[in-house]
Design a protein around this motif. Sequence first.
Motif, PDB file in Angstrom:
ATOM      1  N   ALA A 157       0.839  -1.194   0.000  1.00 64.30           N
ATOM      2  CA  ALA A 157       0.000   0.000   0.000  1.00 64.30           C
ATOM      3  C   ALA A 157       0.877   1.249   0.000  1.00 64.30           C
ATOM      4  O   ALA A 157       1.952   1.291   0.616  1.00 64.30           O
ATOM      5  N   THR A 158       0.419   2.286  -0.714  1.00 67.08           N
ATOM      6  CA  THR A 158       1.131   3.562  -0.710  1.00 67.08           C
ATOM      7  C   THR A 158       0.901   4.279   0.621  1.00 67.08           C
ATOM      8  O   THR A 158       0.004   3.920   1.389  1.00 67.08           O
ATOM      9  N   LYS A 159       1.697   5.299   0.855  1.00 64.92           N
ATOM     10  CA  LYS A 159       1.534   6.057   2.096  1.00 64.92           C
ATOM     11  C   LYS A 159       0.178   6.749   2.153  1.00 64.92           C
ATOM     12  O   LYS A 159      -0.435   6.851   3.214  1.00 64.92           O
ATOM     13  N   HIS A 167      -5.136   6.865   4.562  1.00 69.53           N
ATOM     14  CA  HIS A 167      -6.587   6.924   4.352  1.00 69.53           C
ATOM     15  C   HIS A 167      -7.302   5.828   5.143  1.00 69.53           C
ATOM     16  O   HIS A 167      -8.324   6.076   5.798  1.00 69.53           O
ATOM     17  N   PHE A 168      -6.764   4.608   5.099  1.00 72.87           N
ATOM     18  CA  PHE A 168      -7.391   3.499   5.822  1.00 72.87           C
ATOM     19  C   PHE A 168      -7.180   3.625   7.334  1.00 72.87           C
ATOM     20  O   PHE A 168      -8.013   3.169   8.112  1.00 72.87           O
ATOM     21  N   LYS A 169      -6.076   4.258   7.724  1.00 67.63           N
ATOM     22  CA  LYS A 169      -5.805   4.419   9.144  1.00 67.63           C
ATOM     23  C   LYS A 169      -6.838   5.325   9.803  1.00 67.63           C
ATOM     24  O   LYS A 169      -7.196   5.145  10.970  1.00 67.63           O
ATOM     25  N   LYS A 170      -7.347   6.315   9.043  1.00 67.93           N
ATOM     26  CA  LYS A 170      -8.389   7.197   9.585  1.00 67.93           C
ATOM     27  C   LYS A 170      -9.647   6.422   9.933  1.00 67.93           C
ATOM     28  O   LYS A 170     -10.370   6.768  10.871  1.00 67.93           O
ATOM     29  N   ALA A 171      -9.917   5.374   9.155  1.00 67.14           N
ATOM     30  CA  ALA A 171     -11.092   4.543   9.417  1.00 67.14           C
ATOM     31  C   ALA A 171     -10.809   3.453  10.432  1.00 67.14           C
ATOM     32  O   ALA A 171     -11.709   2.673  10.771  1.00 67.14           O
ATOM     33  N   GLY A 172      -9.567   3.374  10.905  1.00 67.17           N
ATOM     34  CA  GLY A 172      -9.214   2.379  11.901  1.00 67.17           C
ATOM     35  C   GLY A 172      -9.160   0.969  11.357  1.00 67.17           C
ATOM     36  O   GLY A 172      -9.487   0.010  12.059  1.00 67.17           O
ATOM     37  N   THR A 173      -8.734   0.831  10.105  1.00 67.78           N
ATOM     38  CA  THR A 173      -8.664  -0.491   9.491  1.00 67.78           C
ATOM     39  C   THR A 173      -7.360  -0.665   8.738  1.00 67.78           C
ATOM     40  O   THR A 173      -6.592   0.303   8.572  1.00 67.78           O
TER      41      THR A 173
END
Length: 209
Positions: A60-62, A67-73
């Motif tokens: 995965a790119t940074k 982006h996914f980290k904001k959703a907690g996944t």
Amino acid sequence: MAGIIGKKIGMTSVFSVEGKNIPCTVIEAGPCVVTQVKTKEKEGYDALQLAYGEKKEKRATKAEFGHFKKAGTTPKRQVVEFKDTYQDEFQLGEVVTVDIFQEMDYVDVVGVSKGKGFQGVVKRYNFRGVNDQTHGQHNRLRAPGSIGASSWPSRVFKGMRMAGRTGNDNVTIENLMVMKVIPEKNLLVVKGSVPGAKGSYLIIRKQWN
């Protein structure tokens, strides 16, 4: 919820009440994570962004990772927006499962058809061919035949059915009935066939009455 992302498992068959053997497709629908909630005030339109399928973090790119980290996944393989849905019912990071469907619901399934490479007109457009070798025909059984007009317009019209790349297109199959919902295994059994090979990703959209 308007729909969900899934994966084609394969085909099977079920028996109806009348005893008919009905061909069906088994789809692993979800679980999907809500990775973004779009609103008219911020993005200009209402939509829910769902993500499905695990992806290695090193692939995965940074930007994707953040982006996914904001959703907690964790990073996901497929990301799809669903516009015709209710944004107030879901929050960022919430999990959407196959429970949004019920038996006897009707769905539209979107997928990428199997690629068949460069094909001739017989396979691509079901041309008949010459079918015999009389009147001096030789090795012309699968030939397309004449493609041009006369001295006018002295060119081949656009859209002429000729040999070319076949398959690997976005295909939508509408009005498929949900035969079974198996929530403990995230499985959806729909009547008929859907585009794509086994393991290919699908978008299942729910039809609203």
